[in-house]
Write an enzyme that holds these catalytic residues in place. Sequence first.
Site, PDB file in Angstrom:
ATOM      1  CG  ASP A   1      39.686  14.979  59.303  1.00  0.00           C
ATOM      2  OD1 ASP A   1      39.333  15.716  60.227  1.00  0.00           O
ATOM      3  OD2 ASP A   1      40.866  14.645  59.120  1.00  0.00           O
TER       4      ASP A   1
ATOM      5  CD  GLU B   1      46.084  17.776  61.052  1.00  0.00           C
ATOM      6  OE1 GLU B   1      46.397  17.007  61.953  1.00  0.00           O
ATOM      7  OE2 GLU B   1      45.072  18.498  61.110  1.00  0.00           O
TER       8      GLU B   1
END
Length: 525
Positions: free
Chosen positions: A62, A244
């Site tokens: 990420d 998320e």
Amino acid sequence: MMRKNILKIQVSIFLVVLITLSSFAQEKIKTSLIISNDTNQYYKELYRPQFHFSPEKKWMNDPNGMLFYKGTYHLFYQYYPEDIVWGPMHWGHATSPDLIHWQHKKIALYPDSLGLIFSGSAVMDVNNTSGLGTKENPPMIAIFTYHNMEFEKAGKVNTQTQGLAYSLDEGETWKKYEGNPIINNFVLRDFRDPKVFWNENSKIWNLVLVAGDRAQFYTSKNLINWNLESEFGQNSGAHGGVWECPDLFKLKVEGTQEEKWVLIVSINPGAPNGGSATQYFVGDFDGKSFTTSQKETKWVDYGTDNYAGVTYNDVPNGERIFLGWMSNWNYARNTPTTNWRSAMTLPRTLSLSTIKGDYVLQSKPVSQFNQQLTTEFSKEKIKIKKGSEKTLNYPKFNQSQIQFKAENKNLKLVFSNIENDSLVLNYDAQKQQFSIDRRQSGKVDFEKSFGEKTHTTPTPNLISKSIDFQIILDWSSIEIFLNGGIYTLTEQIFPNQPYTKLTIQSIDNQEINNLKIDAIKRIWQ
Ligand code: FRU
């Protein structure tokens, strides 16, 4: 094979590009290569993205801590410096003056006794509300998730808490806050990915994080003490997997004075085309709670490889810039790269419009991406008769942008190479559906789900008479923007050779206008 071929192409300084347009014919590629003695092999490994951000080496997932400050875009990212698979997470760091060219920096955050450093965000505390710097030298503050492996191994649920770190030298060096964790958790297994931002409307810091199947909204005066204000999402949106990487920001609705808030939530699994994807909600936020009347699930991107994307804090002129991780947890650990793994999507400007009375989030490459382009071929009009095809030969489709306007009718595009790899894009006007088929696109067998099926999206919002296609290919990715990003599809591809041929087919009479092929300059020197 592909590596050799790519290298040949890369090292040629006098590449003569011959693009041929042939009707009903498949012409051989006509290039003449004069090999120079360019020995620069930096960022030229097989499948290495040429104009997307990727770490110099090892594993990345990420994007984190995206922040603009004093002319510099900071990008932090989930990083494991020991291997090319996921492992104990650190925050890697890179900076850029334009979001296109990047400079690698030292690792910013290392795991400590409280845990690994999972995803999170960063702000400049310009008024030193935290007291961790001074007014003259305000702190850069990162808020991230600690993941405690010992607790996880011991079977405890409360493995995730939120921590704070600060930097007094614009992100060069970092100190963890002594009172960590700043947000504790005693009950939830999944409690992570805080996104912090300054709320100009309510003049307070806000933070959104995910707690299992919902988002939680917090407020704070000093970035250290946080109050839980509300929750959203238990009964909204997609819930095929855990939530998320949330984000929350305001956008003006194009062509109006109306402002709406957009809540972004990534989900894995449960994506429309399998594995990981990012959904969004359009609604209102009063500084404490988020509300929406949205019923259906909306997705930021319909491809399989745009995950955990969030937006930059503090970009000038209120521009909202998004960056995603160009992979999918289904196969992220298995992609056929050698010394590094994964890249980010192109940075994209987000906007909000209404189509048929409904809000639509659009994304398209940031305008500064245009600096990288050199037009190598253009054609004002191409007519394709019912049931026929045209072929474009071009040696470097895997580092190019293809743009055109087509009538809102059926259209099929096939990228291929001499290895018989083919990547097929198909627009079905009757079914109102767009698809991407990478099943024969090159290497696909490193993980079953990668090349298993064609990926589709319904396209009810393509209502104009003609459709703008913008297609961007790098050595191992394709990004497709339809009608200025009303629909976006991002996917990884691993062709055995670069694609050298584009066949445009139509079962209707079709007219293509303003077709352009741009070469894209590489960003790594
Ligand atoms: C999303 C994610 C986050 C987590 C991080 C760990 O891809 O699972 O929820 O913080 O990756 O690396």
